[in-house]
Design a protein around this motif. Structure first.
Motif: not given
Length: 229
Positions: A132-143
């Protein structure tokens, strides 16, 4: 229960229903804002960069604290470009999955590379087949909130939105209409009673005035008769 207690209970009921009504209106406005803003964040409904997603598959079922099940509701933080470069192994991210026609997917990072990250679902036997390229990363899990995602998915359907949102609002609008009608009726009834009381008082005053006039005339006649004698 006397009239005073009935009126007090009616006022309390009215206040409670008004609170429910306006809370629903506020939630609908909030939901609309969230849906509108999702267009600018890769289809993740979000407010000020904090969003939520309903879990549809079992790919992240596991024993980790941040594992989750189908129908859970997960909360994520939309990442800026510089934040994507600071991700670490073990974090759970949401990304654009080109193997699923560009739909969003949420898996755990198992490797960080210069050109992107490799991910794997907690319930998968092996890593995802792509980087997964950095451009395709959208968000990070929080809870997460267990089970609430199923309700959100149902709410996103026409039937769910109609039953959960539109129907209660429709019923509350009917109730508000009835309350307004009763209030207007009560005001008119009170006004009619006041007018009736005023007419009765006026008639009483006129009757007393007429009695006084007749009394004065009789008294005058008696005085004139006494003079003639």
């Amino acid at each position: 229960m006397d009239t005073k207690q009935v009126n007090q209970a009616a006022r309390i009921t009215k206040i409670v229903l008004n609170v429910i009504f306006y809370t629903l209106i506020a939630l609908i406005l909030l939901y609309s804002i969230v849906v509108i803003t999702s267009r600018g964040a890769s289809d993740i409904p979000n407010i000020f960069g904090n969003g939520f997603l309903a879990v549809e598959t079992d790919s992240m079922v596991g024993d980790n604290e941040d594992s989750f099940n189908p129908n859970d509701l997960i909360f994520v933080k939309i990442l800026k470009d510089d934040e994507k470069r600071n991700l670490q192994v073990g974090q759970v991210i949401t990304f654009i999955d080109h193997s699923r026609q560009g739909r969003l997917n949420t898996h755990r990072i198992i490797e960080v590379r210069p050109d992107g990250v490799r991910t794997q679902g907690d319930n998968a036997s092996g890593p995802d087949l792509f980087i997964t390229s950095y451009d395709d990363i959208v968000a990070v899990y929080q809870g997460k909130i267990g089970g609430l995602g199923g309700f959100v998915l149902f709410l996103q359907t026409q039937l769910g939105f109609g039953l959960v949102v539109l129907l209660p609002i429709f019923l509350l609008l009917i109730y508000q209409g009835i309350v307004l009608f009763m209030h207007i009726y009560e005001l008119k009834r009170e006004k009619l009673l006041i007018e009736q009381k005023e007419l009765q008082e006026k008639a009483k005053q006129e009757l007393e005035a007429e009695k006084e006039r007749i009394r004065q005339e009789l008294l005058k006649e008696l005085q004139e008769k006494n003079k003639d004698k």
